[in-house]
Enzyme design. Structure first.
Site, PDB file in Angstrom:
ATOM      1  N   THR A 163       0.556  -1.508   0.183  1.00 27.49           N
ATOM      2  CA  THR A 163      -0.494  -0.162   0.387  1.00 27.49           C
ATOM      3  C   THR A 163       1.237   1.346  -0.034  1.00 27.49           C
ATOM      4  O   THR A 163       1.697   1.256   0.599  1.00 27.49           O
ATOM      5  CB  THR A 163      -1.235  -0.089   0.941  1.00 27.49           C
ATOM      6  OG1 THR A 163      -1.446  -1.448   1.050  1.00 27.49           O
ATOM      7  CG2 THR A 163      -2.092   1.308   1.461  1.00 27.49           C
ATOM      8  N   GLU A 164       0.952   2.071  -0.977  1.00 27.85           N
ATOM      9  CA  GLU A 164       0.806   3.770  -0.811  1.00 27.85           C
ATOM     10  C   GLU A 164       2.490   3.249  -1.276  1.00 27.85           C
ATOM     11  O   GLU A 164       3.486   4.721  -0.998  1.00 27.85           O
ATOM     12  CB  GLU A 164       0.614   4.114   0.163  1.00 27.85           C
ATOM     13  CG  GLU A 164      -0.448   4.894   0.236  1.00 27.85           C
ATOM     14  CD  GLU A 164      -1.714   5.103  -0.884  1.00 27.85           C
ATOM     15  OE1 GLU A 164      -0.694   6.349  -1.829  1.00 27.85           O
ATOM     16  OE2 GLU A 164      -2.500   5.254  -1.127  1.00 27.85           O
ATOM     17  N   LEU A 165       2.832   2.021  -1.493  1.00 28.03           N
ATOM     18  CA  LEU A 165       4.645   2.007  -1.360  1.00 28.03           C
ATOM     19  C   LEU A 165       5.468   2.083  -0.056  1.00 28.03           C
ATOM     20  O   LEU A 165       6.763   2.401   0.131  1.00 28.03           O
ATOM     21  CB  LEU A 165       5.317   2.530  -2.687  1.00 28.03           C
ATOM     22  CG  LEU A 165       4.908   2.530  -4.435  1.00 28.03           C
ATOM     23  CD1 LEU A 165       5.997   3.418  -5.434  1.00 28.03           C
ATOM     24  CD2 LEU A 165       5.398   1.623  -4.723  1.00 28.03           C
ATOM     25  N   TRP A 182       5.399   6.317  -0.438  1.00 27.63           N
ATOM     26  CA  TRP A 182       5.270   7.496  -2.135  1.00 27.63           C
ATOM     27  C   TRP A 182       4.490   8.668  -1.661  1.00 27.63           C
ATOM     28  O   TRP A 182       3.767   9.262  -1.932  1.00 27.63           O
ATOM     29  CB  TRP A 182       5.295   7.000  -2.724  1.00 27.63           C
ATOM     30  CG  TRP A 182       3.221   6.482  -3.339  1.00 27.63           C
ATOM     31  CD1 TRP A 182       2.702   6.718  -2.631  1.00 27.63           C
ATOM     32  CD2 TRP A 182       2.663   6.245  -4.598  1.00 27.63           C
ATOM     33  NE1 TRP A 182       1.733   6.099  -3.616  1.00 27.63           N
ATOM     34  CE2 TRP A 182       1.627   5.921  -4.247  1.00 27.63           C
ATOM     35  CE3 TRP A 182       3.749   5.936  -5.938  1.00 27.63           C
ATOM     36  CZ2 TRP A 182       1.250   5.480  -5.698  1.00 27.63           C
ATOM     37  CZ3 TRP A 182       3.046   5.236  -7.246  1.00 27.63           C
ATOM     38  CH2 TRP A 182       1.083   4.568  -6.869  1.00 27.63           C
TER      39      TRP A 182
END
Lengths: 439, 400
Positions: free
Chosen positions: B145-147, B299
C-alpha cells in the site's frame, strides 16, 4: 502615521467584542509606530491607556462653529433616509445590552436629566452628554456624536480617519468633511448579523451610506465581506478583509486550576439572542442528554431570548442538567472556561466571533457554526451548520467521548492561536493606510 | 539496454457515508454507495476507459514493444464489478494482450503490515486469489500500500514467494545511489527491489499541467530525451504513478492522452531503450547492490514516510481501535463481518484524518470527502462503535 479613530467602547468599559477588538488592533498599530487618538462617546475616568490617546466626546466643549456642524449633520441624516425619527427609535438597536440593563440606564438618565442640563448651562461652552450606551435614544446620540466628531478632527492632527462600525460612521464622514483625510470604515458587524431578517432600515441606511462614502472598507471576514457586497452593493474591490486576532492579556493562563465539576461540561457563552443561535444549543443538548446523562450544559450570558430558552429547558425537563448563569464578567468567564470540556458557538450569523479563540486559549476544544468569520481562520475547530442540531449533538458527543480527538484539537488549536496575532492584522491595516495615503 | 518500466496504481476506497452518533446501533450499513458509484463511474469515464483504450492501441501499434503493469486493489475490483462491469472487462482485455503485468498488494489497500503479520498475509492471499479468479494471473511482483516499504516487509514478501518488490526511490534511502538500477533488499537473498524514479514519475503525475513549471508544456520529445539521458547511467527507469494521472489528476484538456499516445514511439527511437514490466526488468537485470532500509518509506507527501496515515492522535487511535478487534472479528467466523472489518482498514480512512494542513494539506483536501480531518475521525469512530456492537456474541449468532 497619525490616526484619528472612532469607536463606541474601549476597555475597561466594554459590553462586547468590539471594544476588545479595538484594543487589540490599536495596540498592535501603536507598536508599528502609528499615533492613535481614539474617540469614544464618554470617558468617566481619566485615560490611562499607554499606547494611545483615549478621548471622550463628553469632555469636549462644543463651540458655536461645530454647533452649526451639528445642524448640518442632522440635515444630512434626514436627507439620507428621510424617515429617521430622532427621538423615538426603539430597542432592536441594542446589540449588547439586556432589557434589564436598558431600563436601569434609562432610569438613570431620566433621574439625571435636569442635573445634566443645569450643569451644561453652567459651563462656559456646552457639554454634550454622551452616555456611550446603546439604548432607545441611540440615534440621537449617534448624530450628536457625529457632530462633535467634527470639532475633534479640527483639533487633532491626523493622516487617516478610521471608524469602527455603523455607530461611528457618520462621525467619520463628518471628520473627513473637516480635514479631508481619507476615511476607513471598519465593519465588525452589520445590521443583518444583529437582526436577521428584521432589519432596521435606519441603521441599514447609515451603514450603507458610511460604506459608500468611505475611501476604503475593512471587513473582519470574507463572510462579512460577502454580506457587504450582496446586501449593501459595495464593490468587492473596495473591501479589504482583515481577520481579528486574540488579545491574550485578557486571559492570563494559570495552570494549577482545580476543576469543580466531575461531569462533562458543554458551554455556550454569549448573548442569548437570535444571532447567537442559543435555541440550537438547547435542542442539541436534549439530544446529547438522551445519549448519555453524565453531561452538564451551561448557557452563560443574557439576552432577549433567555426567557424562551429557560421555558424550553423546563418543557424538555432538562433543568437538572442545563444551567443558566446570567451575564458573566472577568474572573467568572475564566472560571467557566476552565470548567468546560467543549465550547459551542452555534451562531446563525457571526461576522467574526472572538470567543472561540478565548475558549481555545483555555484549552477548550470548540465547535463553531460555518456561518462565522472565525471559521475561515480556524482548522482546529469542528464546524457545523447551525441548524443541523443532530450533527451538532453528534459532534459534542464525539469530543466528549474521544480523548485523542480532544487532544488533537487542543494541540493544533494552541498552534493556530499563536498564528492569530494582532500584529498580522496591524500589518494589513497599515497596508490599507499606506495605499490610501499614496492614492 | 535501458528498461522503461511503467506501473499504474488503480484504487478506489469504499467511502463511508455520513454516520452520526445517532446511527450507532441502528444502522449497520456504512458505505456511501451513491458517492462510491458516482465517483467510480466518473473516473471510469474520464480515466479508466479512455486510458485503457489508449494502452490497448499502443500495445497493438507497437506489436508487443509497449508493456505496462497495473496493481488493482480488491476494493476497486469490487466496485468495478458492482458499478461498471464494462470497465473491468476492458482491464481484462488489456491483461489478455500478454503485454500487461498485474501486481499483488493487500486486497484492502490497508496498513495491515504495520499492525498484524497474520492479517497482512491473509489480505495478500485474498488479493492473489482475486487476480487468479478475475484475470487468470498469479502475480510474482509485490507492491505494498502506497509503496510503504522497509527491510522487514521485504523479508516477509520474499518468504511469501514473490520475486520482485517495489518501493519509493526516496532521497533518504537512496543517498548518493541511483534509483535506475535493480537492487536487493538488505535481508533478502532472492527478492529484487525496483525503486521509483520520483522525479521523472512526478513530472507526469504532478507537474504535467502546471503552467508555472519551467518545462511546461511538456512534449513527448522532450520527455523522451530526459529518459534517453539515462543511457549509460542506469538500467531501468521506474515510472510509478496513479493510473488516475490520465484524465483525472491531469485532465484530458492538459493533453496528457495525446502525450502518452506519442511517448512510446519517441522512447523507442533510441535503439537501447525498451519497455518492460517489473518482473521483466527483474529477470533481465541483476542487483547492483544491497539496499538497507530499516525505517519505513512510502510515496506519500514530502516526508515520504508514514505520517500521512499514522502521524497524529486521531490516526493512531483509529488504527489501534480497528486492529484491536482482530481476534474478536475472526472469532465470529462471520464472513460478512470479516469483510466489513477489512474494508474499514483501507488506508484512505486514515489519510482523511491527516492534519498536516500547511505542507501537504492541499493534496489531502483534494482526495478527501470530509471537510476536516476531525469529521473523518468522528465519522469513522461512530462506524467502528456500531461495528463493535455487532461483534457481541448474541448479535452475530442472531445474524446467522
Amino acid at each position: 502615521m497619525k490616526i484619528l479613530m472612532y469607536g463606541w467602547e474601549f476597555p475597561p468599559h466594554i459590553s462586547g467584542g468590539l471594544g476588545v477588538a479595538c484594543f487589540g488592533l490599536t495596540r498592535a498599530l501603536a507598536d508599528k509606530g502609528h499615533q492613535i487618538t481614539f474617540v469614544v462617546p464618554r470617558l468617566e475616568s481619566p485615560d490611562n491607556t499607554p499606547h494611545l490617546d483615549l478621548v471622550g466626546v463628553n469632555q469636549f466643549p462644543l463651540n458655536p462653529a461645530s454647533d452649526e456642524q451639528a445642524h448640518f449633520i442632522s440635515r444630512q441624516i434626514e436627507a439620507l433616509s428621510g424617515t429617521i425619527d430622532t427621538e423615538t427609535i426603539s430597542s432592536p438597536l441594542s446589540p449588547y445590552l439586556t432589557k434589564e440593563q436598558y431600563l436601569l440606564e434609562l432610569q438613570r438618565l431620566e433621574a439625571r436629566r435636569d442635573e445634566i442640563r443645569a450643569q451644561q448651562e453652567d459651563e462656559n461652552g456646552f457639554m454634550l452628554d454622551m452616555s456611550g450606551d446603546y439604548g432607545p435614544n441611540l440615534m440621537t446620540e449617534i448624530m450628536r456624536y457625529a457632530s462633535v466628531a467634527g470639532s475633534i478632527a479640527s483639533r487633532v492632527p491626523h493622516d487617516i480617519i478610521h471608524a469602527h462600525d455603523w455607530l461611528t460612521m457618520l462621525a467619520g464622514i463628518e471628520a473627513r468633511n473637516i480635514s479631508g483625510a481619507p476615511l476607513v470604515v471598519h465593519v465588525h458587524a452589520t445590521e443583518f448579523d444583529r437582526s436577521g431578517v428584521q432589519v432596521n432600515q435606519a441603521i441599514y441606511d447609515i451603514e450603507r451610506h458610511g460604506m459608500e462614502q468611505a475611501d476604503q472598507v475593512i471587513a473582519v471576514s470574507h463572510y462579512t465581506k460577502e454580506t457587504l457586497v450582496r446586501h449593501y452593493g459595495i464593490s468587492p474591490d473596495k473591501i479589504a478583509v482583515v481577520h481579528n486576532a486574540v488579545t491574550r492579556e485578557f486571559a492570563p493562563h494559570a495552570t494549577d486550576y482545580q476543576r469543580q465539576t466531575r461531569e462533562k461540561v458543554v458551554l455556550f457563552l454569549g448573548r442569548i439572542t437570535f444571532q447567537k443561535g442559543p435555541d440550537y444549543f438547547v435542542e442539541a443538548a436534549a439530544r446529547v442528554l438522551a445519549a448519555r446523562d453524565d453531561v452538564r450544559f451551561v448557557m452563560a450570558g443574557s439576552g432577549d431570548m433567555a426567557p424562551r430558552m429557560i421555558e424550553r429547558i423546563a418543557e424538555l425537563k432538562l433543568g437538572r442538567k442545563f444551567h443558566f448563569t446570567g451575564f458573566l464578567r472577568g474572573s467568572e468567564v475564566e472560571k467557566i472556561f476552565r470548567e468546560s470540556d467543549v465550547y459551542v458557538m452555534p451562531s446563525v450569523s457571526e461576522p467574526f466571533g472572538i470567543s472561540p479563540l478565548e475558549a481555545m486559549h483555555y484549552d477548550v476544544p470548540v465547535i463553531i457554526s460555518k456561518t462565522s468569520g472565525v471559521a475561515e481562520v480556524l482548522h482546529s475547530a469542528l464546524k457545523v451548520d447551525f441548524w443541523d442540531v443532530d450533527e451538532l449533538a453528534s459532534k459534542i458527543l464525539a469530543v466528549l467521548s474521544h480523548e485523542p480527538l480532544r487532544r488533537e484539537m487542543i494541540e493544533h488549536g494552541a498552534e493556530e492561536l499563536k498564528a492569530l496575532q494582532w500584529s498580522t492584522a496591524a500589518i494589513q491595516v497599515t497596508d490599507v493606510y499606506a495605499a490610501l495615503k499614496n492614492r | 539496454m535501458v528498461h522503461v518500466c511503467f506501473y499504474f496504481q488503480v484504487h478506489q476506497p469504499n467511502r463511508l457515508k455520513k454516520y452520526s452518533f445517532f446511527h450507532i446501533g441502528r444502522d449497520h450499513f456504512y458505505e456511501d454507495d451513491n458517492k462510491n458509484r458516482s465517483i467510480l463511474q466518473r473516473v471510469a469515464e474520464r480515466c479508466y476507459l479512455p486510458a485503457n483504450q489508449l494502452m490497448r492501441d499502443l500495445i497493438e501499434r507497437h506489436q508487443g514493444a509497449f508493456r505496462i503493469a497495473f496493481s488493482l486493489t480488491g476494493t476497486v475490483v469490487e466496485q468495478l464489478k458492482k458499478f461498471s462491469p464494462i470497465t473491468l472487462d476492458s482491464f481484462k482485455a488489456l491483461v489478455d494482450t500478454g503485454c500487461v503485468e498485474l501486481l499483488d498488494e493487500t486486497y484492502n489497500h490497508s496498513l495491515a503490515f504495520l499492525f498484524s503479520r497474520e492479517e497482512f498475509r491473509e489480505q495478500v492471499a485474498a488479493h492473489r486469489a482475486l487476480m487468479r479468479r478475475e484475470f487468470g494471473i498469479t502475480p510474482t511482483t509485490f507492491r505494498n500500500t502506497e509503496l510503504i516499504y522497509n527491510n522487514d516487509l521485504a523479508l516477509e514478501v520474499e518468504k511469501m514467494g514473490y520475486q520482485v518488490i517495489l518501493a519509493e526511490g526516496a532521497d533518504r534511502i537512496m543517498d548518493w545511489r541511483s534509483p535506475n538500477y535493480c537492487y536487493q533488499p538488505q535481508p533478502c537473498t532472492e527478492l529484487k527491489l525496483l525503486l521509483k524514479n520520483y522525479k521523472l514519475s512526478d513530472d507526469l503525475a504532478f507537474r504535467f499541467s502546471n503552467r508555472n513549471w519551467e518545462s511546461y508544456p511538456l512534449s513527448p520529445e522532450k520527455y523522451a530525451s530526459w529518459l534517453h539521458a539515462v543511457s549509460g547511467a542506469g538500467e531501468t527507469i521506474n515510472l510509478f504513478m496513479d493510473y488516475e494521472t490520465f484524465g483525472e489528476h491531469q485532465w484530458r484538456e492538459s493533453g496528457i492522452f495525446d502525450f502518452m499516445a506519442q511517448l512510446p514511439e519517441q522512447v523507442l527511437r533510441h535503439p537501447d531503450f525498451r519497455f518492460s514490466t517489473p518482473a521483466e526488468v527483474a529477470a533481465a537485470t541483476s542487483p547492483t547492490a544491497r539496499l538497507d532500509v530499516p525505517d519505513f518509506v512510502s510515496w506519500a507527501d514530502q516526508e515520504r514516510d508514514l505520517t500521512a496515515w499514522k502521524g497524529n492522535h486521531l490516526q493512531n487511535d483509529a488504527l489501534e481501535a480497528v486492529y484491536q478487534m482482530q481476534s474478536d472479528v475472526m472469532a465470529t467466523g462471520n464472513e460478512e463481518l470479516i469483510h466489513t472489518w477489512r474494508s474499514l482498514q483501507t488506508s484512505d480512512h486514515f489519510y482523511y484524518m491527516c492534519t498536516k494542513w500547511f505542507s501537504d494539506g492541499d493534496v489531502h483536501k483534494y482526495f478527501n470527502p470530509y471537510s476536516s480531518p476531525y469529521d473523518a475521525y468522528i465519522n469513522y469512530q461512530n462506524v467502528l462503535a456500531d461495528f463493535e456492537s455487532q461483534l457481541l456474541p448474541q448479535s452475530h449468532t442472531q445474524k446467522k
